[in-house]
Design a protein around this motif. Structure first.
Motif, mmCIF file in Angstrom:
data_model
loop_
_atom_site.group_PDB
_atom_site.id
_atom_site.type_symbol
_atom_site.label_atom_id
_atom_site.label_comp_id
_atom_site.label_asym_id
_atom_site.label_seq_id
_atom_site.Cartn_x
_atom_site.Cartn_y
_atom_site.Cartn_z
ATOM 1 N N ALA A 110 0.783 -1.068 0.166
ATOM 2 C CA ALA A 110 -0.129 0.069 0.075
ATOM 3 C C ALA A 110 0.706 1.360 0.001
ATOM 4 O O ALA A 110 0.417 2.335 -0.383
ATOM 5 N N GLY A 111 2.173 1.202 0.407
ATOM 6 C CA GLY A 111 2.964 2.350 0.539
ATOM 7 C C GLY A 111 4.398 2.149 1.240
ATOM 8 O O GLY A 111 4.590 0.889 1.294
ATOM 9 N N SER A 112 5.049 3.122 1.228
ATOM 10 C CA SER A 112 6.222 2.849 2.059
ATOM 11 C C SER A 112 6.063 2.706 3.672
ATOM 12 O O SER A 112 5.336 3.106 4.080
ATOM 13 N N LEU A 113 7.375 2.284 4.078
ATOM 14 C CA LEU A 113 7.383 2.223 5.703
ATOM 15 C C LEU A 113 7.078 3.472 6.196
ATOM 16 O O LEU A 113 6.580 3.544 7.435
ATOM 17 N N SER A 114 7.574 4.500 5.722
ATOM 18 C CA SER A 114 7.425 5.970 6.417
ATOM 19 C C SER A 114 5.821 6.236 6.198
ATOM 20 O O SER A 114 5.693 7.129 7.057
ATOM 21 N N ASP A 115 4.950 5.501 5.472
ATOM 22 C CA ASP A 115 3.490 5.919 5.445
ATOM 23 C C ASP A 115 2.786 5.084 6.651
ATOM 24 O O ASP A 115 1.700 5.420 7.081
ATOM 25 N N LEU A 116 3.598 4.252 7.241
ATOM 26 C CA LEU A 116 2.663 2.959 8.019
ATOM 27 C C LEU A 116 2.298 3.700 9.278
ATOM 28 O O LEU A 116 1.174 3.386 9.648
ATOM 29 N N PRO A 117 2.944 4.681 10.091
ATOM 30 C CA PRO A 117 2.605 4.953 11.199
ATOM 31 C C PRO A 117 1.467 6.024 11.253
ATOM 32 O O PRO A 117 0.415 5.788 11.829
ATOM 33 N N GLU A 118 1.351 6.808 10.043
ATOM 34 C CA GLU A 118 0.111 7.645 9.922
ATOM 35 C C GLU A 118 -1.029 6.650 9.424
ATOM 36 O O GLU A 118 -2.170 6.973 9.832
ATOM 37 N N TYR A 119 -0.864 5.733 8.773
ATOM 38 C CA TYR A 119 -1.822 4.776 8.305
ATOM 39 C C TYR A 119 -2.467 4.085 9.553
ATOM 40 O O TYR A 119 -3.873 4.041 9.810
ATOM 41 N N VAL A 120 -1.696 3.707 10.421
ATOM 42 C CA VAL A 120 -2.010 3.122 11.785
ATOM 43 C C VAL A 120 -2.858 3.820 12.495
ATOM 44 O O VAL A 120 -3.989 3.613 13.209
ATOM 45 N N LYS A 121 -2.614 5.327 12.664
ATOM 46 C CA LYS A 121 -3.429 6.177 13.484
ATOM 47 C C LYS A 121 -4.714 6.427 12.650
ATOM 48 O O LYS A 121 -5.679 6.613 13.533
ATOM 49 N N GLU A 122 -4.527 6.613 11.335
ATOM 50 C CA GLU A 122 -5.975 7.297 10.641
ATOM 51 C C GLU A 122 -6.949 5.860 10.752
ATOM 52 O O GLU A 122 -8.113 6.279 10.720
ATOM 53 N N ASN A 123 -6.555 4.686 10.624
ATOM 54 C CA ASN A 123 -7.515 3.682 10.492
ATOM 55 C C ASN A 123 -7.520 2.677 11.459
ATOM 56 O O ASN A 123 -8.054 1.516 11.753
ATOM 57 N N HIS A 124 -6.962 3.308 12.885
ATOM 58 C CA HIS A 124 -7.238 2.570 14.320
ATOM 59 C C HIS A 124 -6.883 1.259 14.064
ATOM 60 O O HIS A 124 -7.621 0.276 14.532
ATOM 61 N N ILE A 125 -5.758 1.062 13.326
ATOM 62 C CA ILE A 125 -4.978 -0.296 13.598
ATOM 63 C C ILE A 125 -4.744 -0.962 15.102
ATOM 64 O O ILE A 125 -4.137 -0.040 15.721
ATOM 65 N N ASN A 126 -4.918 -2.296 15.166
ATOM 66 C CA ASN A 126 -4.628 -2.782 16.432
ATOM 67 C C ASN A 126 -3.311 -3.410 16.642
ATOM 68 O O ASN A 126 -2.740 -3.413 17.740
ATOM 69 N N LEU A 127 -2.852 -4.248 15.442
ATOM 70 C CA LEU A 127 -1.830 -4.904 15.366
ATOM 71 C C LEU A 127 -0.944 -4.291 14.350
ATOM 72 O O LEU A 127 -1.365 -4.322 13.201
#
Length: 463
Positions: A191-208
């Motif tokens: 879906a994107g680069s590793l730098s995008d992952l933290p923001e994706y986690v916050k925006e989509n309420h990721i649990n794991l």
């Protein structure tokens, strides 16, 4: 539209706590009703005390054994091992109470022993049904724990396969991220680069968050963890450990204030060691009681057919490479009981006719159950080699001494796969060691029982 009822593996914890204790009480009640119905009235007070003590011990023992650990990532075999450990603790506690208060004679041994076998069997069966069938039926109504994976390689593919095959875990992988989009045939589309992952986690309420990156990318992993510090997601790191071909007993340990990954340790430390020892004592005692008449006949046969003692003691390497004396029925005309000796071969003239019969049917091994009782051997484990053989092979067979991080066994996985008796080539020994290591990596009580049953079926009373 009426909303669906959503279920989660965590919702089963209270149910399991009640079921686990209640089932044990029901089994005891049912067995007493079946075998001694009159006792329910004549000994009602004593039986009520038995039920109360069993329930109290079960609550404590199941908690101590970790039966109610989080289901995510926990396999069925591990959970059944914890259940068996807990019930061993329960019955050990019952024996102690019975001895301390001198009331053990009041209760039926038949009922108690039958309950000891039925209780874990039914609980493991229930876990199997829930995992494999119930959660599959209600898969659409599972409360999914949303996860993302950092990495698009083989580790990520393994995680995807495990999640797809275990819907009971309640995990739903949303997307994959990596330092580069590894598109193309047979690869994940990230879906994107590793730098995008933290923001994706916050925006989509990721649990794991599952980090499936090579260990050599330490700086990348550190940067990713820094970015995830501002989230509430649980983080699991799956390092690629394939370079450690003989990894045994891996776990996380804390040494000198530092966290360490244990690359080599015995699988029989702590609770597993207690389970293994209780298993050995119980099964060895039952077998010795059953075969003792045959052992007397064998002893008489040895005395009548050749001169010398009935039992033959020889030095072998045991736990942590310490020498011990192994017991066998004597099958030879000579008595080579030192460190140096000539291994037996096919049509060896030193073997007596009666000894040949004993060897063909593995009956010469029966006295080793006394080794099991005295603690120098286990029923299942790597077969012990003579001291001279150990010194020769440890020099050029990679990983040879790994087999000595546990007690040697009367039978083992290598023997079931044809590596028993004479070693003709280094390849034979290497294959034997590989099976020994496989056993240490995958040990469980069920595995031991399967090996014992297969050994009896394959080797006993061969013509």
């Amino acid at each position: 539209m009426e909303p669906k009822i959503r279920i989660s593996p965590h919702m089963l914890d209270p149910f399991h706590r009640i079921l686990d204790v209640g089932l044990g009480i029901l089994i005891l009640l049912g067995l007493y009703y079946f075998f001694f119905p009159e006792s329910l009235y004549s000994k009602s007070t004593h039986i009520s005390i038995l039920f109360s003590v069993t329930a109290a011990l079960a609550v404590v023992s199941f908690h101590l054994a970790g039966v109610y650990k989080e289901w995510v990532g926990s396999d069925l075999v591990s959970e059944c091992n914890r259940i068996i450990a807990a019930i061993f603790l329960v019955f050990s506690g019952m024996l102690l109470f019975g001895y301390a208060f001198k009331v053990s004679s009041v209760y039926s041994r038949r009922v108690v022993l039958a309950a000891m076998f039925l209780w874990p069997l039914l609980l493991c069966l229930e876990r199997f049904v829930v995992r494999k069938f119930v959660f599959r039926i209600f898969a659409d109504n599972l409360v999914s724990r949303k996860a993302v994976v950092a990495g698009c390689g083989d580790l990520a593919r393994s995680l995807e396969a495990w999640v797809d095959g275990n819907p009971w875990s309640g995990i739903k992988i949303m997307d994959y991220f990596d330092s580069a989009n590894r598109g193309g045939e047979g690869a994940f589309s990230c879906a994107g680069s590793l730098s995008d992952l933290p923001e994706y986690v916050k925006e989509n309420h990721i649990n794991l968050v599952f980090i499936a990156l090579p260990m050599r990318e330490e700086s990348v992993i550190d940067e990713l963890l820094q970015g995830l510090a501002d989230t509430t997601a649980q983080i699991f790191f799956f390092p690629d450990m394939s370079i450690f071909k003989h990894l045994v007993g891996s776990e996380v340990a804390h040494v000198a204030g530092q966290t360490a990954i244990v690359l080599r340790s015995s699988p029989f430390e702590g609770m597993n060691g207690l389970i293994k020892r209780l298993e050995d004592l119980l099964i060895a005692s039952i077998i010795l009681l059953a075969v003792s008449p045959f052992m007397l006949v064998i002893a008489l046969g040895i005395k009548l057919t050749s001169k010398g003692p009935v039992l033959f003691k020889q030095w072998r390497y045991g736990l942590e490479g310490e020498p011990f004396q192994i017991y066998k029925f004597r099958t030879m005309k000579v008595l080579e009981d030192g460190y140096d000796f000539t291994p037996a071969r096919d049509r060896d003239p030193r073997i007596t006719n009666f000894g040949l019969f004993l060897r063909k049917n593995s009956l010469d091994e029966l006295p080793q159950f006394f080794n099991v009782l005295n603690g120098s051997m286990s029923i299942v484990g790597p077969r012990p080699h003579a001291v001279k053989m150990n010194e020769d092979y440890r020099k050029h067979i990679h990983g040879y001494m790994l087999r000595h991080i546990t007690k040697p066994g009367i039978t083992g996985l290598a023997q079931l796969n044809g590596y028993k008796g004479e070693v003709r080539t280094d390849e034979d020994m290497q294959n034997r060691i590989s099976f020994d290591i496989e056993y240490l990596q995958n040990w469980s009580v069920l595995m031991d029982l399967k090996i014992i049953v297969k050994t009896v079926y394959k080797f006993a009373w061969r013509q």
